[in-house]
Scaffold this active site. Structure first.
Site, PDB file in Angstrom:
ATOM      1  N   PRO A   2       0.852  -1.275   0.042  1.00  0.00           N
ATOM      2  CA  PRO A   2      -0.070   0.059   0.033  1.00  0.00           C
ATOM      3  C   PRO A   2       0.900   1.071  -0.113  1.00  0.00           C
ATOM      4  O   PRO A   2       1.812   1.212   0.750  1.00  0.00           O
ATOM      5  CB  PRO A   2      -0.912   0.002   1.503  1.00  0.00           C
ATOM      6  CG  PRO A   2      -0.378  -1.358   1.858  1.00  0.00           C
ATOM      7  CD  PRO A   2       0.838  -1.984   1.177  1.00  0.00           C
ATOM      8  N   GLU A   3       0.436   2.077  -0.936  1.00  0.00           N
ATOM      9  CA  GLU A   3       1.113   3.479  -0.576  1.00  0.00           C
ATOM     10  C   GLU A   3       0.544   4.506   0.267  1.00  0.00           C
ATOM     11  O   GLU A   3      -0.521   4.196   0.607  1.00  0.00           O
ATOM     12  CB  GLU A   3       1.305   3.894  -2.235  1.00  0.00           C
ATOM     13  CG  GLU A   3       2.292   3.197  -2.876  1.00  0.00           C
ATOM     14  CD  GLU A   3       3.082   3.707  -4.224  1.00  0.00           C
ATOM     15  OE1 GLU A   3       3.180   5.116  -4.096  1.00  0.00           O
ATOM     16  OE2 GLU A   3       3.088   3.296  -5.181  1.00  0.00           O
ATOM     17  N   ARG A 112       3.218 -12.085   5.130  1.00  0.00           N
ATOM     18  CA  ARG A 112       4.668 -12.167   4.875  1.00  0.00           C
ATOM     19  C   ARG A 112       5.213 -11.637   6.007  1.00  0.00           C
ATOM     20  O   ARG A 112       6.556 -11.724   6.054  1.00  0.00           O
ATOM     21  CB  ARG A 112       4.943 -11.457   3.623  1.00  0.00           C
ATOM     22  CG  ARG A 112       4.531 -11.944   2.334  1.00  0.00           C
ATOM     23  CD  ARG A 112       4.816 -11.601   1.163  1.00  0.00           C
ATOM     24  NE  ARG A 112       6.158 -11.566   1.018  1.00  0.00           N
ATOM     25  CZ  ARG A 112       6.897 -10.965   0.009  1.00  0.00           C
ATOM     26  NH1 ARG A 112       6.158 -10.544  -0.893  1.00  0.00           N
ATOM     27  NH2 ARG A 112       8.270 -11.203  -0.217  1.00  0.00           N
TER      28      ARG A 112
END
Ligand SMILES: [Zn+2]
Length: 274
Positions: A2-3, A112
């Site tokens: 996500p930015e 992750r």
């Protein structure tokens, strides 16, 4: 990953769910998510904490606590928050669980495991990662003067400088190439060789692409109640140059090119960007 605009939307989704809620109990199940603190200390320090607000600094989500402490969360690649009722079962990769006083659980999941949490006590002395961040790009602190001055001090290629969060905050790979395209400026150009009028154009383009993404983001499906949803599965967006190698430029029709800069793909139009 996500930015900044996506993180802004996560904050907006979280805020009404957790503001004013008390954490009855906290459960850190995977130590590496909060490396700076032991699991018992994490759980103890967050037990009975009242959440007074949720904010953001760069891509760090900040939970403000009544005690004055702040819990930061960085989602990194696959981190996400899920809000569950008591009878819903835990989604996969549920590494941190906050039991709230409205019988809901706020769960941090991360496939992750790169997501990170940190608890800090003095808001005036935040962790170094937060202190070194450049001004918020859409705030009044990020002025044209600041931007022009930052460019004039660097000989790095513009693309590199734009990705450096300690200089210009909020642009990831996508928004950096889009902003350079909008401004008609080559990503390879050295920062201090850009004329002032062109630098002003780039300044405006940076704010425009971020604002545009935040506005468009209101249609993002960040569903905190869906344990199977991913923040990465956002509806297809139309990018002007990003991932459009070989396709015609929307302005001049020349083919979009891709080069690798600092290990990351840069997309640009050789016709429009000088
Ligand atoms: Zn073009």
């Amino acid at each position: 990953m996500p930015e900044l605009p996506e993180v802004e939307h996560v904050v907006r989704a979280l805020s009404p769910l957790v503001t004013g809620r008390r954490i009855i109990a906290a459960e850190l199940n995977l130590k590496r998510i909060a490396p700076g603190i032991s699991r018992p200390a994490f759980n103890r320090q967050l037990q009975n904490a009242l959440i007074t607000g949720v904010g953001r600094r760069g891509k760090y989500i900040l939970f403000q606590l009544e005690s004055g402490h702040i819990l930061t969360t960085h989602l990194r690649m696959t981190g996400k928050f899920v809000s569950l009722t008591t009878d819903e079962s835990l989604p996969p990769y549920a590494h941190v669980i906050f039991y709230l006083d409205d019988d809901r659980r706020l769960v941090f999941c991360d496939m992750r495991q790169f997501g990170r949490m940190q608890l800090f006590k003095d808001p005036l002395r935040p962790p170094k990662e937060l202190q070194t961040l450049a001004p918020e790009p859409l705030s009044n602190d990020f002025t044209e003067e600041y931007f022009l001055d930052t460019l004039s001090r660097s000989r790095r290629p513009l693309k590199h400088l734009l990705l450096d969060q300690t200089r210009v905050l909020g642009l990831g790979n996508i928004y950096a190439v889009e902003a350079l395209f909008l401004a008609g400026i080559s990503p390879m150009k050295a920062a201090n060789t850009l004329s002032k009028p062109r630098a002003r154009k780039l300044y405006k383009a940076i704010r425009d692409v971020l604002q545009e993404a935040i506005d468009a983001g209101s249609t993002l499906r960040i569903d905190l109640a869906d344990g199977n949803a991913s923040y990465l599965e956002t509806p297809e967006r139309f990018w002007r140059v990003y991932e459009r190698e070989g396709e015609p430029c929307v302005k001049c029709g020349k083919r979009i090119r891709r080069v690798v800069q600092g290990g990351r793909s840069t997309y640009f139009c050789p016709g429009c960007q000088r």
